[in-house]
Design an enzyme around this catalytic site. Structure first.
Site, PDB file in Angstrom:
ATOM      1  N   LYS A 117      13.598  -8.341  -6.841  1.00 23.42           N
ATOM      2  CA  LYS A 117      12.798  -8.372  -5.618  1.00 23.42           C
ATOM      3  C   LYS A 117      13.209  -9.571  -4.760  1.00 23.42           C
ATOM      4  O   LYS A 117      13.539 -10.641  -5.274  1.00 23.42           O
ATOM      5  CB  LYS A 117      11.305  -8.429  -5.950  1.00 23.42           C
ATOM      6  CG  LYS A 117      10.891  -9.601  -6.812  1.00 23.42           C
ATOM      7  CD  LYS A 117       9.427  -9.499  -7.213  1.00 23.42           C
ATOM      8  CE  LYS A 117       9.049 -10.645  -8.152  1.00 23.42           C
ATOM      9  NZ  LYS A 117       7.643 -10.543  -8.620  1.00 23.42           N
ATOM     10  N   ARG A 157      11.556  -6.819 -17.470  1.00 19.02           N
ATOM     11  CA  ARG A 157      11.817  -7.486 -16.189  1.00 19.02           C
ATOM     12  C   ARG A 157      13.244  -8.019 -16.271  1.00 19.02           C
ATOM     13  O   ARG A 157      13.480  -9.157 -16.670  1.00 19.02           O
ATOM     14  CB  ARG A 157      10.819  -8.624 -15.956  1.00 19.02           C
ATOM     15  CG  ARG A 157      10.870  -9.201 -14.540  1.00 19.02           C
ATOM     16  CD  ARG A 157       9.995 -10.425 -14.419  1.00 19.02           C
ATOM     17  NE  ARG A 157       8.589 -10.175 -14.592  1.00 19.02           N
ATOM     18  CZ  ARG A 157       7.761  -9.721 -13.644  1.00 19.02           C
ATOM     19  NH1 ARG A 157       8.240  -9.487 -12.435  1.00 19.02           N
ATOM     20  NH2 ARG A 157       6.489  -9.523 -13.880  1.00 19.02           N
ATOM     21  N   ARG A 168      -0.564  -0.350 -12.778  1.00 18.24           N
ATOM     22  CA  ARG A 168       0.527  -1.008 -13.501  1.00 18.24           C
ATOM     23  C   ARG A 168       0.068  -1.446 -14.889  1.00 18.24           C
ATOM     24  O   ARG A 168       0.868  -1.578 -15.801  1.00 18.24           O
ATOM     25  CB  ARG A 168       1.074  -2.189 -12.714  1.00 18.24           C
ATOM     26  CG  ARG A 168       0.175  -3.405 -12.709  1.00 18.24           C
ATOM     27  CD  ARG A 168       0.916  -4.685 -12.333  1.00 18.24           C
ATOM     28  NE  ARG A 168       1.423  -4.627 -10.975  1.00 18.24           N
ATOM     29  CZ  ARG A 168       2.676  -4.916 -10.661  1.00 18.24           C
ATOM     30  NH1 ARG A 168       3.538  -5.250 -11.586  1.00 18.24           N
ATOM     31  NH2 ARG A 168       3.070  -4.885  -9.414  1.00 18.24           N
ATOM     32  N   ARG A 172       0.645  -0.854  -7.507  1.00 15.77           N
ATOM     33  CA  ARG A 172       1.556  -0.018  -8.296  1.00 15.77           C
ATOM     34  C   ARG A 172       0.779   1.128  -8.941  1.00 15.77           C
ATOM     35  O   ARG A 172      -0.310   0.936  -9.493  1.00 15.77           O
ATOM     36  CB  ARG A 172       2.211  -0.879  -9.379  1.00 15.77           C
ATOM     37  CG  ARG A 172       3.302  -0.185 -10.212  1.00 15.77           C
ATOM     38  CD  ARG A 172       4.619  -0.186  -9.487  1.00 15.77           C
ATOM     39  NE  ARG A 172       5.698   0.311 -10.333  1.00 15.77           N
ATOM     40  CZ  ARG A 172       6.531  -0.463 -11.027  1.00 15.77           C
ATOM     41  NH1 ARG A 172       6.390  -1.785 -11.008  1.00 15.77           N
ATOM     42  NH2 ARG A 172       7.505   0.070 -11.745  1.00 15.77           N
ATOM     43  N   GLU A 203       3.889   3.239  -5.316  1.00 18.73           N
ATOM     44  CA  GLU A 203       2.873   2.324  -4.805  1.00 18.73           C
ATOM     45  C   GLU A 203       1.875   3.119  -3.979  1.00 18.73           C
ATOM     46  O   GLU A 203       2.215   4.151  -3.392  1.00 18.73           O
ATOM     47  CB  GLU A 203       3.505   1.248  -3.910  1.00 18.73           C
ATOM     48  CG  GLU A 203       4.499   0.346  -4.584  1.00 18.73           C
ATOM     49  CD  GLU A 203       3.864  -0.947  -5.055  1.00 18.73           C
ATOM     50  OE1 GLU A 203       2.768  -1.284  -4.590  1.00 18.73           O
ATOM     51  OE2 GLU A 203       4.486  -1.617  -5.906  1.00 18.73           O
ATOM     52  N   LYS A 222      10.039  -3.183  -0.126  1.00 21.36           N
ATOM     53  CA  LYS A 222       9.002  -3.590  -1.081  1.00 21.36           C
ATOM     54  C   LYS A 222       7.656  -3.540  -0.364  1.00 21.36           C
ATOM     55  O   LYS A 222       7.360  -4.382   0.481  1.00 21.36           O
ATOM     56  CB  LYS A 222       9.268  -4.996  -1.630  1.00 21.36           C
ATOM     57  CG  LYS A 222       8.327  -5.370  -2.757  1.00 21.36           C
ATOM     58  CD  LYS A 222       8.622  -6.745  -3.313  1.00 21.36           C
ATOM     59  CE  LYS A 222       7.790  -7.005  -4.574  1.00 21.36           C
ATOM     60  NZ  LYS A 222       6.348  -6.746  -4.390  1.00 21.36           N
ATOM     61  N   PHE A 271       9.025   5.876  -5.594  1.00 23.08           N
ATOM     62  CA  PHE A 271      10.403   5.384  -5.615  1.00 23.08           C
ATOM     63  C   PHE A 271      11.151   5.774  -6.882  1.00 23.08           C
ATOM     64  O   PHE A 271      12.343   5.493  -7.002  1.00 23.08           O
ATOM     65  CB  PHE A 271      10.456   3.867  -5.431  1.00 23.08           C
ATOM     66  CG  PHE A 271       9.638   3.080  -6.422  1.00 23.08           C
ATOM     67  CD1 PHE A 271      10.074   2.883  -7.723  1.00 23.08           C
ATOM     68  CD2 PHE A 271       8.430   2.529  -6.037  1.00 23.08           C
ATOM     69  CE1 PHE A 271       9.331   2.149  -8.633  1.00 23.08           C
ATOM     70  CE2 PHE A 271       7.676   1.785  -6.947  1.00 23.08           C
ATOM     71  CZ  PHE A 271       8.127   1.602  -8.247  1.00 23.08           C
TER      72      PHE A 271
END
Length: 508
Positions: A375, A369, A233, A218, A262, A213, A297
């Site tokens: 995370k 989410r 984001r 983002r 990111e 992470k 990613f």
């Protein structure tokens, strides 16, 4: 067809505030949307408290100083309000404050007492909250008599609640299902829930991907030939300040692609610089944003093929074919929790903040989410929203100091934010000066030494744990909370939910 009046929407808003029943709220929203006719796009966004205009640049003081007698008869239409908000959003340069005051004066003069109250909340952004937008999605589904999952997916892909409401009411399910990925149009990003440990996440998922992470910003990158668009984001276009990301994307041997990742400032030792330095570079339009390295990613589209519904295993394979390892976030597929903990240790050793554990069979659930991504950080942190601030005393006299912290209230029948506690820890003099100016600009009203603010500023809080408490309405309180940083890259509806905070307390 004449434009729909604002008054019925105001009445619906009042009814929403008077009931705690989610089913009744959905029914009220559905009725209001059906009654809005061709203006359903505006009705949906106003009920969600998120009008199409992003920034109106109007503060509480401007509203407070208006001296306008209300109208006695409701004549204001949704189109009238939209035109006024557009004028507020586009006013700029010398004399812009006078222009805004003139626009507001005319708008409020045409509004009844109830409509003026509604406009106060709409203009100041006080109704803007993710839970309310979620109810509007349910209301759209009920009004158009289409499955909620179809509406939700369309919102994810269109990233425009008003447009989806219009499509649903005019074209039904077929129109919504026709909404797809569009190169150059941002997609709501998939989000990660919080897990107390890597071991807990891996044990729950079985074989999983454990990915570093990074402590960056983002980004979502859309490439169509030589044309590249970079979004944050929050789906703001930051292409102009992302030259390094654009160059990496243009060098990829693919014609059309959408990538998720990111962007990060990396030092000469290949270790990440401080987050605030990355964000400072990212926000520096004049400096061009040079010096930020993109790390990807996920991939959502490749040369005409949408990959949203493909499992992560397939998306990872496609990403490895397209993007060089130096621009991919390090990760490993593990089935042993100890292996996962080893990836976390490696990430921390290289200066990163933790890992994200991902289910191999999970599709890309844009805007969600859920449990498919979790995370893990060694220091427990939460992203919360500042609800109010207290004037400091002693050495901090003259500064706004103690901040009131809120989580998204996702309890059944609730909405908005619920207070979890306060903190004045972790604030340097520089932070105190910044937050004093910031929160005075968000002020709505005062109660003694407490300055209440619009719930717009997200702050990352580190804490030692969660404890039960009768002092706060959520039934829990934060232990030894301290400010890590303010998160200007996150919207309030992206803050952590009360259920997430409770799970931390229970070890879930």
């Amino acid at each position: 067809m004449s434009s729909a009046l604002l008054a019925p929407l105001v009445a619906a808003s009042d009814r929403l505030g008077a009931t705690s029943s989610r089913n009744e709220k959905v029914a009220i929203i559905a009725e209001a949307l059906r009654g809005a006719g061709e203006d359903v796009r505006l009705a949906a966004t106003y009920l969600a408290g998120d009008p199409p205009q992003d920034r109106l640049e109007v503060g509480w003081a401007t509203i407070r100083d208006l001296d306008v007698a209300p109208a006695t008869t409701p004549t204001l239409s949704l189109v009238d309000v939209d035109a006024a908000l557009e004028a507020l959003a586009t006013a700029g340069g010398t004399g812009s404050r006078g222009v805004r005051v003139g626009v507001l004066t005319d708008l409020y003069a045409a509004a009844t007492v109830a409509e003026q109250s509604f406009l106060n909340h709409l203009v100041l952004g006080e109704m803007r909250q993710g839970a309310l937008a979620g109810l509007v999605v349910k209301g759209i589904a009920a009004a158009a008599q289409v499955p909620e999952t179809v509406v939700r997916r369309a919102v994810m892909l269109a990233a425009d609640l008003g447009e989806v409401a219009s499509l649903a009411m005019t074209g039904g399910r077929a129109a919504l299902e026709a909404v797809g990925l569009v190169l150059g149009r941002g997609v709501q990003p998939m989000l990660a829930a919080t897990s107390p440990s890597v071991a807990a996440a891996v044990e729950d998922m079985g074989t999983a991907v454990v990915e570093w992470k990074l402590d960056g910003a983002r980004i979502q990158v859309h490439k169509d030939g030589s044309d590249v668009v970079v979004y944050t984001r929050n789906l703001n276009d930051v292409t102009a300040r992302s030259p390094d990301t654009v160059a990496v994307a243009q060098a990829l041997e693919v014609e059309r692609v959408i990538l998720d990742g990111e962007v990060l400032a990396v030092g000469a030792d290949d270790r990440p610089v401080a987050f605030q330095d990355t964000m400072s570079t990212f926000s520096n339009i004049a400096g061009g944003g040079s010096g930020l390295t993109p790390f990807f990613f996920d991939v959502l589209h490749v040369d005409g093929e949408d990959l949203l519904d493909a499992p992560l295993t397939e998306r990872r394979a496609r990403l490895a074919e397209l993007v060089d390892e130096r621009n991919r976030i390090p990760s490993a597929v593990v089935s042993d929790p100890e292996e996962g903990e080893g990836v976390l240790a490696d990430a921390l050793e290289h200066g990163h903040e933790g890992v994200v554990v991902k289910a191999l069979d999970a599709p890309y659930a844009a805007g969600r989410r859920g449990k498919a991504w979790r995370k893990v950080k060694p220091v427990r942190t939460l992203d919360l929203v500042v609800l109010a601030v207290e004037w400091g005393s002693g050495r901090r006299r003259g500064w706004l100091s103690n901040i009131h912290l809120g989580a998204v209230d996702d309890r059944p029948g609730h909405e908005g934010f619920v207070m979890l506690g306060k903190t004045f820890k972790g604030m340097t003099d520089e932070v105190l000066a910044w937050q004093t100016e910031r929160f005075l600009s968000l002020e709505t009203h005062r109660d003694g030494h407490v300055v209440h603010v619009r719930p717009e500023q997200v702050v990352e809080i580190a804490l030692d744990g969660i404890q039960t408490s009768r002092r706060y309405p959520g039934g829990i309180a934060l232990r030894f909370a301290r400010v890590v940083r303010y998160r200007d890259d996150k919207d309030p509806d992206q803050a952590d939910a009360l259920s997430t905070v409770r799970a931390l307390g229970s070890g879930g």
